[in-house]
Design an enzyme around this catalytic site. Structure first.
Site, mmCIF file in Angstrom:
data_model
loop_
_atom_site.group_PDB
_atom_site.id
_atom_site.type_symbol
_atom_site.label_atom_id
_atom_site.label_comp_id
_atom_site.label_asym_id
_atom_site.label_seq_id
_atom_site.Cartn_x
_atom_site.Cartn_y
_atom_site.Cartn_z
ATOM 1 C CE LYS A 1 -4.486 -2.092 2.345
ATOM 2 N NZ LYS A 1 -5.290 -1.679 3.396
ATOM 3 C CG ASN B 1 -7.729 0.774 -0.552
ATOM 4 O OD1 ASN B 1 -7.680 2.325 -0.902
ATOM 5 N ND2 ASN B 1 -8.560 0.039 -0.478
ATOM 6 C CG ASP C 1 -9.662 0.673 2.734
ATOM 7 O OD1 ASP C 1 -10.063 -0.419 3.003
ATOM 8 O OD2 ASP C 1 -8.325 0.653 2.842
ATOM 9 C CB ALA D 1 -3.478 5.567 16.137
ATOM 10 N N GLY E 1 -3.771 1.580 10.569
ATOM 11 C CA GLY E 1 -3.951 1.904 8.532
ATOM 12 C C GLY E 1 -5.487 1.539 8.530
ATOM 13 N N GLY F 1 -18.858 -4.028 9.828
ATOM 14 C CA GLY F 1 -17.866 -3.716 9.568
ATOM 15 C C GLY F 1 -18.356 -4.212 7.844
#
Length: 272
Positions: free
Chosen positions: A59, A80, A95, A119, A121, A235
């Protein structure tokens, strides 16, 4: 392009979108070693790829190989999703955009106070997109002080959002003026009983509580929040919507998110 990408449920989800919209496209796994990344990117461009996704550890390493970056990818410092534009590859980060799209189904985040656990990615991508969307105040809660303060510094340098860092120890007491609470850590991933250290009694019914963990989608964190009357967001929405954005970037077609979610649930063994 990824290392060890076999069995990635994203393939089923995105291929389902192509099939549903009768697009003669293919989304495939390509395992690329770090040393071979430059050749792979140049080869994809030469072979006419319209774009591709990347997973770790590519990435950040891909950035010097691209012609440019989208606004959020530049602030996040990671890519990404790569998209062919005007004959060159440009890096995006979907994301955080995927999370934001999911969040907007239950609340307009503009002007809100947000608390974000983590904190890493995912947290960094979400924080940047929330800041760009116009939230009022963001509190970063993280155990590692260096990483947490690093994210705060990046947000202050690149966005006008008010940001505070709070070291995470013990059960975090959520401030009463919080409107959105997000777990952007991996706590709970494939571990239904894992507990996010939060003072459950500080959760209030008017809060939106979100989790980036997608398997299981009903995490203990969300179950505890729902029991307190909070609106919850799992999610899977983030994962689906980042895929929707990627397909739209590549094809110009906005795919049916419901079709993609069903395919994802089936691939993860979550379909009823």
């Amino acid at each position: 392009m990824s290392q060890g990408a076999a069995g990635n449920p994203t393939v089923a989800m995105i291929q389902a979108a192509f099939t549903h919209h009768q697009l003669p496209w293919r989304y495939i796994n390509l395992e690329v070693a770090p040393a071979d990344l430059p050749a792979a990117v140049h080869g994809a461009l030469a072979m006419g790829f319209r774009g591709f996704n990347l997973s770790m550890p590519h990435k950040v390493a891909v950035i010097p190989l691209l012609a440019g970056l989208g606004e959020s990818a530049k602030l996040i410092g990671a890519v990404n999703c790569v998209v062919r534009r005007d004959g060159a590859f440009v890096g995006e980060n979907t994301d955080g955009k995927g999370f934001l799209t999911s969040l907007q189904t239950v609340i307009d985040p503009r002007g809100t106070n947000v608390v974000l656990f983590g904190a890493g990615g995912a947290a960094r991508a979400i924080a940047i997109e929330l800041a760009l969307a116009g939230i009022r105040h963001l509190t970063i809660v993280n155990r590692a002080m260096d990483r947490g303060r690093g994210l705060v510094d990046a947000l202050r340098a690149g966005t006008p959002t008010e940001v505070t860092f709070v070291p995470w120890s013990g059960n975090y007491v959520v401030p009463s003026d919080t409107q959105v609470l997000i777990n952007a850590t991996s706590i709970g991933l494939y571990a239904p009983e894992a507990r996010v250290p939060v003072a459950v009694e500080s959760l209030r019914p008017e809060m939106v509580v979100a989790d980036v963990v997608f398997n299981p989608p009903n995490t203990r964190f969300l179950d505890e929040a729902a029991a307190r009357g909070c609106t919850t967001l799992d999610g899977l929405g983030m994962l689906v919507n980042q895929g929707v954005i990627g397909v739209s970037y590549w094809t110009g077609v906005t795919p049916d998110a419901a079709v993609m979610r069903r395919a994802l649930e089936q691939a993860l063994g979550l379909a009823r």
